[in-house]
Motif scaffolding. Sequence first.
Motif, PDB file in Angstrom:
ATOM      1  N   LEU A   1       0.875  -1.170   0.000  1.00 61.63           N
ATOM      2  CA  LEU A   1       0.000   0.000   0.000  1.00 61.63           C
ATOM      3  C   LEU A   1       0.908   1.214   0.000  1.00 61.63           C
ATOM      4  O   LEU A   1       1.743   1.376   0.888  1.00 61.63           O
ATOM      5  CB  LEU A   1      -0.889   0.005   1.245  1.00 61.63           C
ATOM      6  N   ASN A   2       0.774   2.066  -1.011  1.00 57.79           N
ATOM      7  CA  ASN A   2       1.599   3.259  -1.158  1.00 57.79           C
ATOM      8  C   ASN A   2       0.726   4.492  -0.927  1.00 57.79           C
ATOM      9  O   ASN A   2      -0.336   4.608  -1.514  1.00 57.79           O
ATOM     10  CB  ASN A   2       2.204   3.317  -2.565  1.00 57.79           C
ATOM     11  N   VAL A   3       1.193   5.389  -0.090  1.00 56.88           N
ATOM     12  CA  VAL A   3       0.439   6.602   0.242  1.00 56.88           C
ATOM     13  C   VAL A   3       1.329   7.798  -0.048  1.00 56.88           C
ATOM     14  O   VAL A   3       2.498   7.821   0.347  1.00 56.88           O
ATOM     15  CB  VAL A   3       0.032   6.602   1.729  1.00 56.88           C
ATOM     16  N   ASN A   4       0.778   8.784  -0.764  1.00 54.22           N
ATOM     17  CA  ASN A   4       1.489  10.040  -0.932  1.00 54.22           C
ATOM     18  C   ASN A   4       0.518  11.177  -0.713  1.00 54.22           C
ATOM     19  O   ASN A   4      -0.627  10.969  -0.320  1.00 54.22           O
ATOM     20  CB  ASN A   4       2.225  10.118  -2.275  1.00 54.22           C
ATOM     21  N   ARG A   5       0.958  12.370  -0.966  1.00 53.54           N
ATOM     22  CA  ARG A   5       0.159  13.555  -0.646  1.00 53.54           C
ATOM     23  C   ARG A   5      -1.140  13.626  -1.444  1.00 53.54           C
ATOM     24  O   ARG A   5      -2.150  14.117  -0.953  1.00 53.54           O
ATOM     25  CB  ARG A   5       1.013  14.792  -0.919  1.00 53.54           C
ATOM     26  N   LYS A   6      -1.152  13.118  -2.682  1.00 53.27           N
ATOM     27  CA  LYS A   6      -2.315  13.274  -3.551  1.00 53.27           C
ATOM     28  C   LYS A   6      -3.108  12.011  -3.806  1.00 53.27           C
ATOM     29  O   LYS A   6      -4.235  12.085  -4.295  1.00 53.27           O
ATOM     30  CB  LYS A   6      -1.884  13.841  -4.905  1.00 53.27           C
ATOM     31  N   SER A   7      -2.546  10.831  -3.538  1.00 52.40           N
ATOM     32  CA  SER A   7      -3.265   9.605  -3.874  1.00 52.40           C
ATOM     33  C   SER A   7      -2.807   8.438  -3.020  1.00 52.40           C
ATOM     34  O   SER A   7      -1.852   8.528  -2.257  1.00 52.40           O
ATOM     35  CB  SER A   7      -3.069   9.260  -5.353  1.00 52.40           C
ATOM     36  N   VAL A   8      -3.523   7.331  -3.192  1.00 51.92           N
ATOM     37  CA  VAL A   8      -3.212   6.060  -2.549  1.00 51.92           C
ATOM     38  C   VAL A   8      -3.156   5.026  -3.660  1.00 51.92           C
ATOM     39  O   VAL A   8      -3.957   5.071  -4.595  1.00 51.92           O
ATOM     40  CB  VAL A   8      -4.309   5.676  -1.532  1.00 51.92           C
ATOM     41  N   SER A   9      -2.222   4.095  -3.579  1.00 49.19           N
ATOM     42  CA  SER A   9      -2.148   3.065  -4.610  1.00 49.19           C
ATOM     43  C   SER A   9      -1.796   1.726  -3.988  1.00 49.19           C
ATOM     44  O   SER A   9      -1.252   1.641  -2.889  1.00 49.19           O
ATOM     45  CB  SER A   9      -1.122   3.439  -5.684  1.00 49.19           C
ATOM     46  N   ILE A  10      -2.143   0.673  -4.723  1.00 49.59           N
ATOM     47  CA  ILE A  10      -1.846  -0.708  -4.334  1.00 49.59           C
ATOM     48  C   ILE A  10      -0.939  -1.291  -5.405  1.00 49.59           C
ATOM     49  O   ILE A  10      -1.228  -1.185  -6.601  1.00 49.59           O
ATOM     50  CB  ILE A  10      -3.137  -1.548  -4.257  1.00 49.59           C
TER      51      ILE A  10
ATOM     52  N   SER B   1      -5.498   5.486  -6.907  1.00 48.43           N
ATOM     53  CA  SER B   1      -6.815   6.088  -6.681  1.00 48.43           C
ATOM     54  C   SER B   1      -7.130   7.189  -7.683  1.00 48.43           C
ATOM     55  O   SER B   1      -8.282   7.594  -7.815  1.00 48.43           O
ATOM     56  CB  SER B   1      -6.891   6.651  -5.257  1.00 48.43           C
ATOM     57  N   THR B   2      -6.130   7.671  -8.414  1.00 52.79           N
ATOM     58  CA  THR B   2      -6.366   8.699  -9.422  1.00 52.79           C
ATOM     59  C   THR B   2      -6.763   8.104 -10.771  1.00 52.79           C
ATOM     60  O   THR B   2      -7.003   8.834 -11.720  1.00 52.79           O
ATOM     61  CB  THR B   2      -5.107   9.561  -9.624  1.00 52.79           C
ATOM     62  N   GLY B   3      -6.807   6.765 -10.862  1.00 51.19           N
ATOM     63  CA  GLY B   3      -7.194   6.113 -12.105  1.00 51.19           C
ATOM     64  C   GLY B   3      -6.021   5.624 -12.929  1.00 51.19           C
ATOM     65  O   GLY B   3      -6.206   5.024 -13.982  1.00 51.19           O
ATOM     66  N   ARG B   4      -4.832   5.850 -12.488  1.00 51.23           N
ATOM     67  CA  ARG B   4      -3.643   5.417 -13.224  1.00 51.23           C
ATOM     68  C   ARG B   4      -3.381   3.937 -12.972  1.00 51.23           C
ATOM     69  O   ARG B   4      -3.447   3.467 -11.846  1.00 51.23           O
ATOM     70  CB  ARG B   4      -2.450   6.251 -12.797  1.00 51.23           C
ATOM     71  N   ARG B   5      -3.088   3.211 -14.050  1.00 51.98           N
ATOM     72  CA  ARG B   5      -2.732   1.795 -13.974  1.00 51.98           C
ATOM     73  C   ARG B   5      -1.346   1.639 -14.570  1.00 51.98           C
ATOM     74  O   ARG B   5      -1.106   2.065 -15.693  1.00 51.98           O
ATOM     75  CB  ARG B   5      -3.704   0.928 -14.773  1.00 51.98           C
ATOM     76  N   THR B   6      -0.424   1.041 -13.830  1.00 48.15           N
ATOM     77  CA  THR B   6       0.944   0.887 -14.306  1.00 48.15           C
ATOM     78  C   THR B   6       1.355  -0.570 -14.225  1.00 48.15           C
ATOM     79  O   THR B   6       1.146  -1.228 -13.205  1.00 48.15           O
ATOM     80  CB  THR B   6       1.922   1.737 -13.477  1.00 48.15           C
ATOM     81  N   THR B   7       1.938  -1.079 -15.318  1.00 45.04           N
ATOM     82  CA  THR B   7       2.546  -2.406 -15.341  1.00 45.04           C
ATOM     83  C   THR B   7       4.032  -2.207 -15.517  1.00 45.04           C
ATOM     84  O   THR B   7       4.462  -1.487 -16.409  1.00 45.04           O
ATOM     85  CB  THR B   7       1.997  -3.239 -16.521  1.00 45.04           C
TER      86      THR B   7
ATOM     87  N   THR C   1       2.148   2.740 -18.636  1.00 45.36           N
ATOM     88  CA  THR C   1       1.193   3.439 -17.798  1.00 45.36           C
ATOM     89  C   THR C   1      -0.017   3.841 -18.628  1.00 45.36           C
ATOM     90  O   THR C   1       0.139   4.342 -19.745  1.00 45.36           O
ATOM     91  CB  THR C   1       1.834   4.701 -17.189  1.00 45.36           C
ATOM     92  N   SER C   2      -1.198   3.586 -18.091  1.00 50.44           N
ATOM     93  CA  SER C   2      -2.414   4.035 -18.751  1.00 50.44           C
ATOM     94  C   SER C   2      -3.265   4.749 -17.722  1.00 50.44           C
ATOM     95  O   SER C   2      -3.260   4.413 -16.542  1.00 50.44           O
ATOM     96  CB  SER C   2      -3.177   2.850 -19.353  1.00 50.44           C
ATOM     97  N   THR C   3      -3.984   5.762 -18.181  1.00 52.30           N
ATOM     98  CA  THR C   3      -4.836   6.543 -17.304  1.00 52.30           C
ATOM     99  C   THR C   3      -6.285   6.354 -17.728  1.00 52.30           C
ATOM    100  O   THR C   3      -6.605   6.485 -18.912  1.00 52.30           O
ATOM    101  CB  THR C   3      -4.471   8.037 -17.365  1.00 52.30           C
ATOM    102  N   ARG C   4      -7.099   6.026 -16.769  1.00 49.01           N
ATOM    103  CA  ARG C   4      -8.510   5.835 -17.031  1.00 49.01           C
ATOM    104  C   ARG C   4      -9.180   7.196 -17.175  1.00 49.01           C
ATOM    105  O   ARG C   4      -8.917   8.119 -16.406  1.00 49.01           O
ATOM    106  CB  ARG C   4      -9.123   5.069 -15.859  1.00 49.01           C
ATOM    107  N   ARG C   5     -10.003   7.332 -18.191  1.00 49.72           N
ATOM    108  CA  ARG C   5     -10.709   8.608 -18.372  1.00 49.72           C
ATOM    109  C   ARG C   5     -11.795   8.751 -17.323  1.00 49.72           C
ATOM    110  O   ARG C   5     -12.496   7.790 -17.007  1.00 49.72           O
ATOM    111  CB  ARG C   5     -11.369   8.651 -19.754  1.00 49.72           C
TER     112      ARG C   5
END
Length: 66
Positions: free
Chosen positions: A17-26, A40-46, A59-63
Amino acid sequence: MPVTFRKSFRIFPGVRLNVNRKSVSITVGKGDGARRTYSSTGRRTTSMDLPGPFGYRKTSTRRSRH
């Protein structure tokens, strides 16, 4: 110099679990192989570590829906 905040927590083996000032990601996957990150911003990275000085990242960003 700007003040930054970033923290990473290991939840289970291979899951962070990664936490920064603007978002959270798994992040799912081991450090020496392929990883998938969902933000949490909609970005998906492989990403994947390859032998030598090579690496792979897509990296892809969900609209957003309005």
